[in-house]
Scaffold this motif. Structure first.
Motif, PDB file in Angstrom:
ATOM      1  N   LYS A  95      -9.817 -53.144 -54.407  1.00 51.08           N
ATOM      2  CA  LYS A  95      -9.099 -53.722 -55.488  1.00 51.08           C
ATOM      3  C   LYS A  95      -7.613 -53.221 -55.636  1.00 51.08           C
ATOM      4  CE  LYS A  95      -8.123 -50.091 -57.020  1.00 51.08           C
ATOM      5  NZ  LYS A  95      -7.100 -49.065 -56.460  1.00 51.08           N
ATOM      6  N   MET A 126     -15.945 -50.210 -56.658  1.00 52.05           N
ATOM      7  CA  MET A 126     -16.704 -49.421 -56.399  1.00 52.05           C
ATOM      8  C   MET A 126     -17.523 -48.918 -57.508  1.00 52.05           C
ATOM      9  SD  MET A 126     -14.313 -47.602 -56.613  1.00 52.05           S
ATOM     10  CE  MET A 126     -13.865 -45.629 -56.780  1.00 52.05           C
ATOM     11  N   HIS A 155      -8.704 -41.170 -66.761  1.00 54.54           N
ATOM     12  CA  HIS A 155      -8.314 -41.380 -65.310  1.00 54.54           C
ATOM     13  C   HIS A 155      -7.310 -40.403 -64.995  1.00 54.54           C
ATOM     14  CE1 HIS A 155      -8.376 -44.570 -61.986  1.00 54.54           C
ATOM     15  NE2 HIS A 155      -7.436 -43.525 -61.555  1.00 54.54           N
ATOM     16  N   ASN A 157      -5.618 -38.153 -62.045  1.00 48.13           N
ATOM     17  CA  ASN A 157      -5.480 -37.907 -60.648  1.00 48.13           C
ATOM     18  C   ASN A 157      -4.608 -36.646 -60.420  1.00 48.13           C
ATOM     19  OD1 ASN A 157      -6.061 -40.812 -60.581  1.00 48.13           O
ATOM     20  ND2 ASN A 157      -5.656 -40.643 -58.820  1.00 48.13           N
ATOM     21  N   TYR A 161       0.426 -41.402 -55.828  1.00 52.09           N
ATOM     22  CA  TYR A 161       0.740 -41.623 -54.447  1.00 52.09           C
ATOM     23  C   TYR A 161       2.247 -42.006 -54.426  1.00 52.09           C
ATOM     24  CZ  TYR A 161      -0.604 -45.818 -57.206  1.00 52.09           C
ATOM     25  OH  TYR A 161      -0.830 -46.581 -58.141  1.00 52.09           O
ATOM     26  N   ASN A 172      -3.026 -50.913 -60.056  1.00 54.79           N
ATOM     27  CA  ASN A 172      -3.944 -49.935 -58.997  1.00 54.79           C
ATOM     28  C   ASN A 172      -4.701 -49.080 -59.426  1.00 54.79           C
ATOM     29  OD1 ASN A 172      -4.103 -47.591 -57.093  1.00 54.79           O
ATOM     30  ND2 ASN A 172      -3.713 -49.218 -55.564  1.00 54.79           N
ATOM     31  N   SER A 173      -4.547 -48.525 -60.508  1.00 58.95           N
ATOM     32  CA  SER A 173      -5.419 -47.302 -61.050  1.00 58.95           C
ATOM     33  C   SER A 173      -6.149 -47.734 -62.012  1.00 58.95           C
ATOM     34  CB  SER A 173      -4.669 -46.049 -61.309  1.00 58.95           C
ATOM     35  OG  SER A 173      -4.182 -45.297 -60.179  1.00 58.95           O
ATOM     36  N   HIS A 176      -9.369 -49.882 -62.622  1.00 57.60           N
ATOM     37  CA  HIS A 176     -11.000 -49.451 -62.657  1.00 57.60           C
ATOM     38  C   HIS A 176     -11.323 -49.574 -63.925  1.00 57.60           C
ATOM     39  CE1 HIS A 176     -11.462 -48.174 -58.307  1.00 57.60           C
ATOM     40  NE2 HIS A 176     -10.545 -47.650 -58.175  1.00 57.60           N
ATOM     41  N   LEU A 228      -1.800 -39.827 -63.622  1.00 61.01           N
ATOM     42  CA  LEU A 228      -1.743 -39.670 -62.172  1.00 61.01           C
ATOM     43  C   LEU A 228      -1.342 -38.476 -61.701  1.00 61.01           C
ATOM     44  CD1 LEU A 228      -0.879 -43.430 -61.098  1.00 61.01           C
ATOM     45  CD2 LEU A 228      -3.062 -42.258 -61.931  1.00 61.01           C
ATOM     46  N   TYR A 234      -8.967 -34.135 -59.790  1.00 59.92           N
ATOM     47  CA  TYR A 234      -9.406 -35.581 -60.171  1.00 59.92           C
ATOM     48  C   TYR A 234     -10.681 -35.547 -61.106  1.00 59.92           C
ATOM     49  CZ  TYR A 234     -10.654 -40.420 -59.456  1.00 59.92           C
ATOM     50  OH  TYR A 234     -10.835 -41.766 -59.604  1.00 59.92           O
ATOM     51  N   TRP A 271     -10.308 -38.967 -55.483  1.00 53.96           N
ATOM     52  CA  TRP A 271     -11.531 -39.860 -55.762  1.00 53.96           C
ATOM     53  C   TRP A 271     -12.580 -39.881 -54.759  1.00 53.96           C
ATOM     54  CZ3 TRP A 271      -6.693 -41.469 -54.929  1.00 53.96           C
ATOM     55  CH2 TRP A 271      -6.484 -42.249 -53.901  1.00 53.96           C
ATOM     56  N   TYR A 279     -19.301 -45.815 -52.970  1.00 50.59           N
ATOM     57  CA  TYR A 279     -18.655 -46.562 -51.776  1.00 50.59           C
ATOM     58  C   TYR A 279     -19.695 -46.911 -50.795  1.00 50.59           C
ATOM     59  CZ  TYR A 279     -13.679 -45.695 -52.977  1.00 50.59           C
ATOM     60  OH  TYR A 279     -12.203 -45.552 -53.564  1.00 50.59           O
TER      61      TYR A 279
HETATM   62  C1  ISE Z   1      -6.761 -45.291 -56.186  1.00 48.47           C
HETATM   63  O1  ISE Z   1      -6.357 -46.514 -55.347  1.00 48.47           O
HETATM   64  C2  ISE Z   1      -8.300 -45.628 -56.327  1.00 48.47           C
HETATM   65  O2  ISE Z   1      -8.950 -46.737 -55.905  1.00 48.47           O
HETATM   66  C3  ISE Z   1      -8.511 -44.626 -57.015  1.00 48.47           C
HETATM   67  O3  ISE Z   1     -10.204 -44.715 -57.366  1.00 48.47           O
HETATM   68  C4  ISE Z   1      -8.212 -44.237 -58.165  1.00 48.47           C
HETATM   69  O4  ISE Z   1      -8.681 -43.214 -58.974  1.00 48.47           O
HETATM   70  C5  ISE Z   1      -6.910 -44.140 -57.844  1.00 48.47           C
HETATM   71  O5  ISE Z   1      -6.182 -43.856 -59.148  1.00 48.47           O
HETATM   72  C6  ISE Z   1      -6.228 -45.268 -57.103  1.00 48.47           C
HETATM   73  O6  ISE Z   1      -4.699 -44.885 -57.108  1.00 48.47           O
END
Ligand code: ISE
Length: 350
Positions: A95, A126, A155, A157, A161, A172-173, A176, A228, A234, A271, A279
């Motif tokens: 994703k 996932m 959510h 983190n 990144y 990206n985050s 989900h 984040l 996490y 994660w 996964y």
């Molecule tokens: C990362 O790409 C993920 O897929 C993680 O599941 C998610 O928690 C994270 O925030 C994303 O950056």
């Protein structure tokens, strides 16, 4: 039968997928790894004896590869998925399927035009395979808590990144949370709004945390905080509040340490340990579907398109200072540019 899998991207997720497939999934062999940093590919390939490629195109075309798992940068996904379709190879793409509506719509259209009864594209949302989320969904569906009214999610983190922006926090985050909301409540997200509390000093380049409101077609409202750079660990939380009860994910408490008059538990750093089983189960389900020739039970390209529509609407809400943005899931975004889409959705403010 053994399915020979090529993995594109030897970063954090590519390495993790390679290990999971190699050690914990049956019916599969990891035969190829591609990464522009060839030493990274070699390091991941070492455990599996996979062949290394410097380019995704070579890996996709390789006769050593029956199916492809894409774990490259989000911005490379669309082109690599198109390449897999051209080679008629099944693909599990991490994703987001692509970070824009136009790209996702294009992939949906290309796949539909192939007219296959078994689609080639699967998407790695996932969490759908995480036992606790599956249990939550079962409780919602069997009526244990009555009609779901709202969902409260977090959510968090440890650190973000590099090279991320306020918008990629969403694509990206938070994507989900978008997917899990529609999947858990079995109702498409129809409108969204974005809100900004005071931002952390840890990441001056972007708004962090963010608060998202996701309203589904059946009127339930999900409120999500995405943070984040939460630093403490996490942490993913989800509680569905229904008419006569609530159902929530248990907080991870594998071990309790007692000492100094205190009982404490540990958080994971990211994660991967939290969702390791998800996964593994997702990969096994994908491989099983390839072996049996049946449709993959993973999220589809259409699911990914729905998710990115909500994500783009949230970005539009962010850019307009928090307006409520409606989402039209019947709309063919392929005919619109991203800017046109933004303009169109911003005018839909309620
Ligand atoms: C990362 O790409 C993920 O897929 C993680 O599941 C998610 O928690 C994270 O925030 C994303 O950056």
């Amino acid at each position: 039968m053994t399915v020979r899998i090529g993995i594109i991207g030897a970063g954090v997720m590519g390495a993790d997928h390679a290990r999971t497939l190699h050690e914990s999934v049956s019916g599969v062999a990891v035969t190829a790894i591609a990464d522009p940093l060839i030493e990274r590919a070699q390091a991941v390939a070492a455990a599996t004896g996979a062949k290394c490629f410097a380019s995704a195109e070579e890996l996709i075309a390789s006769s050593f590869v029956d199916a492809v798992l894409i774990a490259s940068h989000d911005s490379a996904h669309a082109e690599q998925v198109i390449n897999c379709l051209e080679h008629r190879k099944p693909v599990l793409c991490e994703k987001p399927l692509a970070p824009s509506i136009n790209e996702c719509q294009d992939l949906v259209d290309r796949q539909r035009d192939m007219g296959r009864s078994v689609p080639l594209i699967s998407v790695g949302f996932m969490r759908r395979f995480h036992p606790a989320y599956q249990d939550l969904k079962a409780r919602v569906e069997d009526g244990t808590i009555g009609q779901p009214l709202m969902m409260l999610s977090s959510h968090r983190n440890v650190r973000s990144y590099p090279d991320a922006t306020s918008a990629s926090t969403i694509t990206n985050s938070a994507i989900h949370e978008i997917d899990i909301t529609a999947w858990l409540l079995d109702s498409a997200i129809e409108s969204v709004s974005w809100h900004a509390p005071k931002s952390t000093s840890q990441d001056p380049g972007r708004q962090d945390p963010q608060i998202l409101h996701l309203r589904t077609a059946d009127g339930a409202l999900t409120v999500v905080d995405v943070f984040l750079n939460a630093r403490y660990g996490y942490d993913v939380r989800c509680e569905v509040v229904g008419e006569w009860g609530t159902a929530e994910l248990a907080r991870p408490r594998p071990t309790i340490i007692n000492g100094q008059m205190t009982a404490s538990t540990q958080y994971a750093d990211d994660w991967r340990p939290v969702f390791a089983d998800a996964y593994r189960r997702q990969s096994q389900a994908w491989v099983d579907s390839l072996i049996s020739g049946r449709r993959s039970p993973l999220a589809t390209a259409e699911d990914a398109l729905q998710a990115i529509r909500a994500a783009e609407a949230l970005v539009a809400s962010m850019e307009s200072g928090g307006a409520t943005i409606s989402i039209n899931h019947n709309h063919t975004a392929a005919t619109m540019s991203a800017t046109e889409h933004k303009e169109r959705t911003v005018t839909n403010v309620r």
